[in-house]
Structures are given as C-alpha cells and as structure tokens.
Write an enzyme that holds these catalytic residues in place. Structure first.
Site, PDB file in Angstrom:
ATOM      1  N   GLY A  44      37.410  41.628  47.912  1.00 27.19           N
ATOM      2  CA  GLY A  44      38.811  41.201  47.991  1.00 27.19           C
ATOM      3  C   GLY A  44      39.266  40.478  46.737  1.00 27.19           C
ATOM      4  O   GLY A  44      40.386  40.684  46.245  1.00 27.19           O
ATOM      5  N   CYS A  45      38.398  39.633  46.200  1.00 27.84           N
ATOM      6  CA  CYS A  45      38.746  38.856  45.007  1.00 27.84           C
ATOM      7  C   CYS A  45      38.866  39.758  43.781  1.00 27.84           C
ATOM      8  O   CYS A  45      39.717  39.545  42.925  1.00 27.84           O
ATOM      9  CB  CYS A  45      37.715  37.756  44.778  1.00 27.84           C
ATOM     10  SG  CYS A  45      37.616  36.613  46.180  1.00 27.84           S
ATOM     11  N   THR A  46      38.013  40.773  43.726  1.00 27.23           N
ATOM     12  CA  THR A  46      38.081  41.731  42.621  1.00 27.23           C
ATOM     13  C   THR A  46      39.382  42.523  42.704  1.00 27.23           C
ATOM     14  O   THR A  46      40.104  42.659  41.707  1.00 27.23           O
ATOM     15  CB  THR A  46      36.860  42.680  42.657  1.00 27.23           C
ATOM     16  OG1 THR A  46      35.672  41.891  42.515  1.00 27.23           O
ATOM     17  CG2 THR A  46      36.924  43.709  41.546  1.00 27.23           C
TER      18      THR A  46
END
Length: 157
Positions: A44-46
C-alpha cells in the site's frame, strides 16, 4: 497539541533523505503535502508513493512540495526512494515527534494483535504554514488525485 484545520502549524525540523533537514518554515511561500504512511516498501505504501511520484509534476505546477513521512530510518527511506524513483524527499520520524504533532499514531490490529502504528494520513498546508485540509484513515485508490485537486484549488484561491 495536535494540528487543527485553519490554524498555523508550529515549525519543526526532521531528518530527510538526500542529507536534508526538513523545516516547515523554510518552505514558506510554497504549499506542502505531508503524507504519513506505515512502512517503506510495503504494498500500500509503495502504491501511494508511486501515485505521488506520477503526479509530482502537477503538484510542482500547483506550487506544492510533497514529502512522505514514516518511522523508518533515513537509510531505509533512501533505499525505498531510490528503488521507486521518488522525486521528493522522505522524512524519517524515528522518535515519532512529527507523528505526534499530526496525531497519526493509532491503535491498530493485525492478525488479532493490537499495536500502535501510523494511520495513513495526508495533510495539505498552505503557503503561509496554515493547515488547510486533512485526510485520515486514507484508502490509497484515488487518494493522490483528491489531494492534487485540493492543492490546485488552494493554489488558485
């Protein structure tokens, strides 16, 4: 005390990638997006970071600087930034001072265990250092477009 919409944000400094020290006061005259995310190199952060990367030119055109913030080390951030070719800096908040200022540390649950983690959140700060908009509990799809639209509208105001 946590930040409040339509109120100035107290200046703070934090270590960032590229050997920089982030300072809110040094960015006066530019809008600032601070997006808080749980952990470098997670799916998700990527995806979220790639969204900001892909729209970076549009943010710059709207007089807006973008910074990602997490509790990861500068070294971890440098690897993540390099691998994803992020054109913006990532702020390391190992002591959680910035996370506390923006009140993004929340009780979370994973596989039945509770822990304190970063609640995915984004903040739009105007060119005078005043918080104008916040998104908390962010879901990644469509989020960057919403932040960009808000930054563009604020820049025209």
């Amino acid at each position: 005390m946590a930040v409040v919409i339509d109120q100035p944000i107290a200046d703070f400094e934090a270590q960032a990638t590229s050997g920089q020290t982030f300072s809110l006061a040094a960015l006066k005259g530019k809008q600032v997006v601070l997006y808080f995310y749980p952990k470098d190199s997670t799916p998700g952060c990527t995806t979220e970071g790639q969204g900001f990367r892909d729209q970076y030119a549009a943010f710059k055109a709207a007089n807006t600087e973008v910074f990602g913030v997490s509790r990861d080390s500068v070294k971890s951030h440098e690897n993540f930034k390099g691998k994803q070719e992020f054109p913006f800096e990532l702020i390391s908040d190992k002591d959680e001072a910035v996370c506390q200022l923006f009140d993004v540390i929340k009780l979370k649950k994973l596989y039945g265990k509770e822990y304190l983690g970063v609640d995915r959140s984004t903040f739009l700060i105007d060119k005078n250092g005043v918080l104008r908009q916040e998104w908390r509990g962010v879901k990644v799809p469509g989020h960057v477009d919403a932040v960009l639209a808000a930054a563009q509208a604020l820049n025209k105001a």
